[in-house]
Design an enzyme around this catalytic site. Sequence first.
Site, PDB file in Angstrom:
ATOM      1  N   GLY A  67      45.465  -0.737   4.402  1.00 54.81           N
ATOM      2  CA  GLY A  67      44.184  -0.046   4.508  1.00 54.81           C
ATOM      3  C   GLY A  67      44.039   0.637   5.844  1.00 54.81           C
ATOM      4  O   GLY A  67      45.031   0.889   6.539  1.00 54.81           O
ATOM      5  N   LEU A  98      51.318  -6.481  -0.037  1.00 57.39           N
ATOM      6  CA  LEU A  98      50.252  -6.520  -1.037  1.00 57.39           C
ATOM      7  C   LEU A  98      49.391  -5.269  -0.994  1.00 57.39           C
ATOM      8  O   LEU A  98      48.777  -4.901  -1.977  1.00 57.39           O
ATOM      9  CB  LEU A  98      49.381  -7.763  -0.826  1.00 57.39           C
ATOM     10  N   ASP A 124      31.523  -2.344   3.107  1.00 56.03           N
ATOM     11  CA  ASP A 124      32.502  -1.560   2.353  1.00 56.03           C
ATOM     12  C   ASP A 124      32.782  -2.193   0.991  1.00 56.03           C
ATOM     13  O   ASP A 124      33.901  -2.546   0.677  1.00 56.03           O
ATOM     14  CB  ASP A 124      33.794  -1.452   3.166  1.00 56.03           C
ATOM     15  N   VAL A 133      48.530  -5.799   4.485  1.00 51.97           N
ATOM     16  CA  VAL A 133      48.481  -7.194   4.053  1.00 51.97           C
ATOM     17  C   VAL A 133      49.777  -7.545   3.324  1.00 51.97           C
ATOM     18  O   VAL A 133      50.246  -6.787   2.478  1.00 51.97           O
ATOM     19  CB  VAL A 133      47.277  -7.447   3.130  1.00 51.97           C
TER      20      VAL A 133
END
Lengths: 327, 246
Positions: free
Chosen positions: A36, A33, A147, A41
């Site tokens: 980062g 998906l 963030d 993920v």
Amino acid sequence: MRQISKKQGINLRPGIKVTGKWHQKEYIIKKKLGSGAIGSVYLCEQQDGKPAALKISEKGSSVTMEVNVLKTFQKVQGNRLGPSLLDVDDWIDPQGNRYSFYIMEYLRGKQLSTFVSSHGEEWLGILMLQLLDDLEQLHQTGWVFGDLKTENLIVTYPPPRIRWIDVGGTTQIGRSIKEYTDFYDRGYWNMGSRRAEPSYDLFALAMIMIQFYYPNRFERGTDPKKTLFHKLRQTPPLKKYEPSIIKALKGQYTSSIEMKAELAALIMKQPSSFLQTKQRNHANPSMTQKKSRKYQKRKRTKHHSVLEGVGIFVVVLLFYFIYLILQ
Amino acid sequence: MKKGTLKQILLITDGCSNKGEDPSAVATLAAQQGITVNVIGVLEDNQSEDSMGLQEVEDIAMSGEGVSQIVYKKALSQTVQTVTKQAMTQTLQGVVNQELKQILGPNQTLEELPPEQRGEVMEVVEDLGETSDLEVLVLVDTSASMHNKLPTVQESLIDLSVSMNARIGRNRFAIYAFPGKKKAIDKVLDWSPKLDSISSIFPRLTSGGITPTGPAIKEAMYQFGKSSLKRSFMREDAPDIEEAGY
């Protein structure tokens, strides 16, 4: 103990089975998906066949810190804050490398920008009001999102509801922001500290609104503050939100609820915005701006004719009264 | 709970050392003294990541028990902070692991704990990272090839100071440049809590080709614990945090 990693991150192919070392639960990887700063993920299938999101990383300590945050959210009543946490475990791959992972609720939805461009720009303000509600709840529990950025927001629907997906930057109020992205960081724009306080999130929220009209973002230049306000003024669709955005950028709101009230008032003042964004195609923002301006002009002339009618009526009435008195 | 001071050397360079002792050896020595050595290798925009001998960057950081990263000029600001923070967490985690071993036996590290308990331990590590005092000595390579990178370096150091000063713990920064005119390193800025006052801090470039990284790190080590630091701020013993539990 040492965490210098030469591995180029982790890459799981669809079909791989990840089995937890501690809880023995099995997850079958479906697709990636995203990835980062901390890990990647994946969409995965649980043993009961239900989909879930799996975040995996070789940085065990970072995963643990994120899990800690998700656990705090769990304690908040109603728990709309972030995806819910389902499992935490370690996985030893066939080569013997250790990875930490956690399983969370899979939120199916659209990216904020995709949703707003396909459903109409009036959604931008409304979704921001939703976000301000969530932020207020979060701040009340003593945390700041940190963030906050477009990429970390997703819109699930129906009914449309904004949700945040990456909690890696969530920081206790009073501490230093754990993780941030330059463009959304007030420190980067010389407009405040990186200390976690509600106004830090509100600055980022204002930047999210600006960023919608600058998908490629922009550089800060030699005078960051000036650049920022210049870009804001250059964006007519943001005009209706401007007073609130400016206050958020300057850090003049002390709470989300305060900003929500003012932003809501600004949105209500402009009922025409609901009509003007009926057209669904926003590939070219300058086009829509032109259209909306034309629309507003037309609307104004309509107003004029109504006023004219009333004026004539009043004058006629006045003459009639004078006529009656003189009689 | 007693809190110590984390000591770090942050080396910013763009190439290989070519003079004096082996920088990795010196970094090992520093680590033994409780000073972490972090290294950032700065690339020119058109340079590929393996074009020069940046292997040394990683080696020095490994020996110095620190963090290393190779970046393009543009990403320097963010990297400087990430590296500093990561190194702090790493050091603190090391200290906590030591404690765990003492309490739970020689094979107990954080990774050996079940995820539930790990969370609690990480909270302690995070707390320590937020509240510990920090001393960072920034060691900047000012050899000729670094010339056009220095403004960016300067900017990223100010940014580092903004980030670290949002913490609860106290900070001290010092900046040194190498090679020095006569010595291995030259002082650019003495220990100070903030870096916002550095304008045009970097001196005129001294020399052409020599990059004495080893001697520079060694000299930098001695700058910790000098009298210009407040006495209460000083600690001689190597693991800076003695108690990690409540």
